[in-house]
Design a protein around this motif. Structure first.
Motif, PDB file in Angstrom:
ATOM      1  N   GLU A   1       0.860  -1.253   0.043  1.00  0.00           N
ATOM      2  CA  GLU A   1      -0.100   0.341  -0.078  1.00  0.00           C
ATOM      3  C   GLU A   1       0.967   1.271   0.012  1.00  0.00           C
TER       4      GLU A   1
ATOM      5  N   GLU B   1       3.911   1.326  -1.221  1.00  0.00           N
ATOM      6  CA  GLU B   1       4.414   1.564  -2.590  1.00  0.00           C
ATOM      7  C   GLU B   1       3.419   2.438  -3.495  1.00  0.00           C
ATOM      8  N   ASN B   2       2.156   1.987  -3.544  1.00  0.00           N
ATOM      9  CA  ASN B   2       1.104   2.482  -4.449  1.00  0.00           C
ATOM     10  C   ASN B   2       0.939   4.078  -4.018  1.00  0.00           C
TER      11      ASN B   2
ATOM     12  N   ASP C   1       3.173   5.883  -2.903  1.00  0.00           N
ATOM     13  CA  ASP C   1       4.449   6.525  -3.210  1.00  0.00           C
ATOM     14  C   ASP C   1       4.295   6.646  -4.907  1.00  0.00           C
ATOM     15  N   ALA C   2       3.815   5.825  -5.598  1.00  0.00           N
ATOM     16  CA  ALA C   2       3.764   6.006  -7.171  1.00  0.00           C
ATOM     17  C   ALA C   2       2.633   6.934  -7.324  1.00  0.00           C
ATOM     18  N   LEU C   3       1.564   6.886  -6.666  1.00  0.00           N
ATOM     19  CA  LEU C   3       0.535   8.048  -6.815  1.00  0.00           C
ATOM     20  C   LEU C   3       0.964   9.188  -6.721  1.00  0.00           C
TER      21      LEU C   3
ATOM     22  N   ARG D   1       4.026  10.445  -6.897  1.00  0.00           N
ATOM     23  CA  ARG D   1       5.051  10.986  -7.776  1.00  0.00           C
ATOM     24  C   ARG D   1       4.479  11.514  -9.028  1.00  0.00           C
ATOM     25  N   GLU D   2       3.365  10.510  -9.529  1.00  0.00           N
ATOM     26  CA  GLU D   2       2.557  11.191 -10.710  1.00  0.00           C
ATOM     27  C   GLU D   2       1.796  12.417 -10.266  1.00  0.00           C
TER      28      GLU D   2
ATOM     29  N   LYS E   1      13.400  13.116 -11.174  1.00  0.00           N
ATOM     30  CA  LYS E   1      14.710  12.667 -10.573  1.00  0.00           C
ATOM     31  C   LYS E   1      15.929  13.744 -11.105  1.00  0.00           C
TER      32      LYS E   1
END
Length: 556
Positions: A411, A413-414, A416-418, A420-421, A427
């Motif tokens: 959860e 990780e999800n 974190d990905a959301l 970032r987008e 980076k």
């Protein structure tokens, strides 16, 4: 010694019309005074109730007036015959509700309240012999007062003062100074001014003074904080507009994170802060490039000049020597149809004559130049730093007890990905993102209990009004039943029948008789004697009357 006497008294009934008057006259003085006092108290209660019911509701006319303005308003209200009151503490002047608007309009026509400032009415009281300096000073004071009144009309402004610096004009253009202005605002508690309102105040003052630039107007509040930037740099080298842009960008990024995560973890279970490093550097570059005019590409011709000349003086003799060669040439003809006849020069050239020909050509080409102007965009993001805290997941067990559990690694990780987008994480740009899953500290606030029926202000006011009315009614009933009703009953008591009013002494009654009247013991007592006995010994007479009343009651 006591005597035995017999007294016959017959009471004649009074007329019906004279019975109340006789009853009132027969009342003791104390009872009469009590009845009169009760009647007066009842009249006073009724009058107080009527006056209290007719008393108008008072509303605030003006509040927080200065002493000077308050005195002027009260004087005008007195002249207008408008009743007024002061609120608790004297902070407001109150008038009847139906006369609030009328009083405000009439006071406004008189220029009240003035708010402690004077405007252009100061120019109406010019004194004779005033100097030019005093006239200019009065004009400046009037202009400052008018600007202060205009600024005070804003809802958030409680008081305002305007200071103008108007330099004296002279004939030397190089020594002309520009005017400037300062505005001090006193805001209402809890009120603020946004940037647009401050800019409006600045332009209001600048447009009211000739040749006053908005950059020369400073606006501060009662705390001394500068509200107008005036184009000057503030902290970190950024002006107000740039700081607002940075805050707006950070707020937008934070809101993006909340919008994307709250549907997953629940409202109030995520906190996000984003810091944006924005580049406001302005740069402009100009480049000129020249390309050679060689190659397969055609060149642009600016101008071209061609010069041709022929020299026939150097021609040698030609032809066959003799008479035929010395003959003049035949005249040239130009037939309409047919080939053109060659000229002499052409014929000579074809014959291989010795005439010299010269040809010059000059061609100017355009210079190939490229001018490129590059302006870098301002407000670009150099770096983003985001810090996000997510609350533990709340769950309720079978016993109804709430427990908190950390989120799973998948959860996080999800999330974190959301994130970032959502914020456009880069980076290469050096952005940083930190997500922490930790339990939130919950502070149990005391629950606001709803007000009971008797605790609501409107019900308290209604109960107070009803209590006044009921108190007056109760007081009136007490006066009626305790003071007035007994007197009325005594007055309206009907007279006793004639048979019961005939008082005779059938049985001998012993009355104390003075020593001088013992000789006439066998003689019936006269009225004068009975009255004398009643004055000398009232207790005995009362006993006799009590005995008579008891005897007649038993006989009835």
């Amino acid at each position: 010694m006591p005597i035995i006497g017999r007294m016959n008294a017959t009471a004649h009934p009074l007329p019906a019309s004279a019975a109340p008057a006789a009853g009132l006259a027969a009342l003791p003085l104390k009872r009469k005074l009590t009845a009169i006092a009760g009647l007066a108290a009842l009249i006073a209660i009724v009058a107080a109730s009527v006056m209290w019911s007719r008393q108008p509701e008072y509303r605030v006319l003006f509040a927080n007036l200065s002493d000077k303005d308050g005195g002027a308003v009260i004087a005008s209200l007195t002249q207008l015959n408008v009743p007024y009151r002061f609120s608790s503490g004297g902070a407001a002047i109150m008038v009847p509700e139906d006369r609030v608007h009328d009083a405000r309009l009439k006071l406004a026509s008189q220029g009240l309240p003035r708010g402690g400032t004077v405007g252009f009415e100061l120019l109406e009281k010019q004194k004779f012999g005033i100097t030019q300096f005093q006239e200019r000073l009065n004009f400046q004071r009037g202009l400052e007062g008018e600007l202060s009144r205009s600024i005070q009309s804003l809802a958030a402004v409680h008081n305002a003062r305007v200071h103008l610096a108007l330099p004296a004009q002279n004939g030397f253009l190089r020594e002309q100074h520009k005017p400037s202005a300062s505005v001090l605002l006193e805001l209402h508690p809890g009120r603020t001014l946004d940037r647009a309102q401050v800019a409006g105040i600045v332009h209001l003052v600048a447009a009211s003074v000739p040749e006053l630039s908005p950059k020369q107007v400073s606006v501060i509040d009662q705390t001394g904080a500068l509200l107008s930037a005036n184009g000057e740099s503030l902290a970190n080298g950024l002006d107000a507009s740039q700081l607002n842009h940075v805050r707006r960008m950070e707020s937008e990024f934070s809101q993006r994170v909340l919008d994307i995560l709250e549907p997953i973890v629940g409202a109030g279970n995520v906190r996000a802060q984003v810091t944006a490093d924005i580049d406001f550097t302005q740069s402009e570059s100009t480049a000129e490039q020249y390309r050679p005019n060689q190659g397969a590409e055609p060149a642009a011709v600016r101008s071209q000049q061609v010069l041709e000349s022929t020299d026939s003086s150097a021609a040698t003799a030609q032809g066959v020597p003799g008479a035929l060669s010395n003959q003049p040439p035949a005249p040239a003809t130009a037939p309409v149809n047919g080939p053109a006849q060659p000229t002499e020069a052409a014929a000579a050239s074809r014959g291989g004559g010795g005439a010299a020909a010269r040809r010059e050509a000059v061609t100017n080409y355009e210079v190939d130049k490229t001018v490129r102007v590059t302006r870098n965009a301002t407000g670009t993001i150099r770096r983003l730093s985001a810090a996000i805290v997510v609350n533990h997941r709340r769950s309720v067990d079978e016993a109804g007890k709430a427990t908190l559990a950390p989120l799973a690694a998948a959860e996080l990780e999800n999330i974190d990905a959301l994130v970032r987008e959502a914020i456009g994480f880069s980076k290469e740009r050096g952005d940083s993102l930190n997500i922490v899953n930790a339990p939130f500290t919950e502070i149990e606030l005391p629950k606001e209990t709803p007000l009971q029926l008797w605790e609501k202000p409107e019900n308290i006011a209604l109960a107070r009004d009803l209590g006044k009315q009921l108190g007056l009614v109760l007081l009136a009933l007490i006066v009626i039943f305790a003071l007035i009703r007994p007197a009325l009953k005594a007055i309206s008591r009907p007279p006793a029948p004639a048979g019961k009013l005939a008082a005779r002494v059938d049985d001998p009654v012993s009355l104390p008789v003075p020593a001088g009247a013992q000789a006439a013991a066998s003689v019936p007592l006269r009225q004068e004697d009975i009255l004398k006995i009643a004055r000398d010994n009232p207790a005995a007479v009362a006993t006799v009357v009590r005995t008579w009343v008891g005897t007649e009651s038993k006989g009835a």
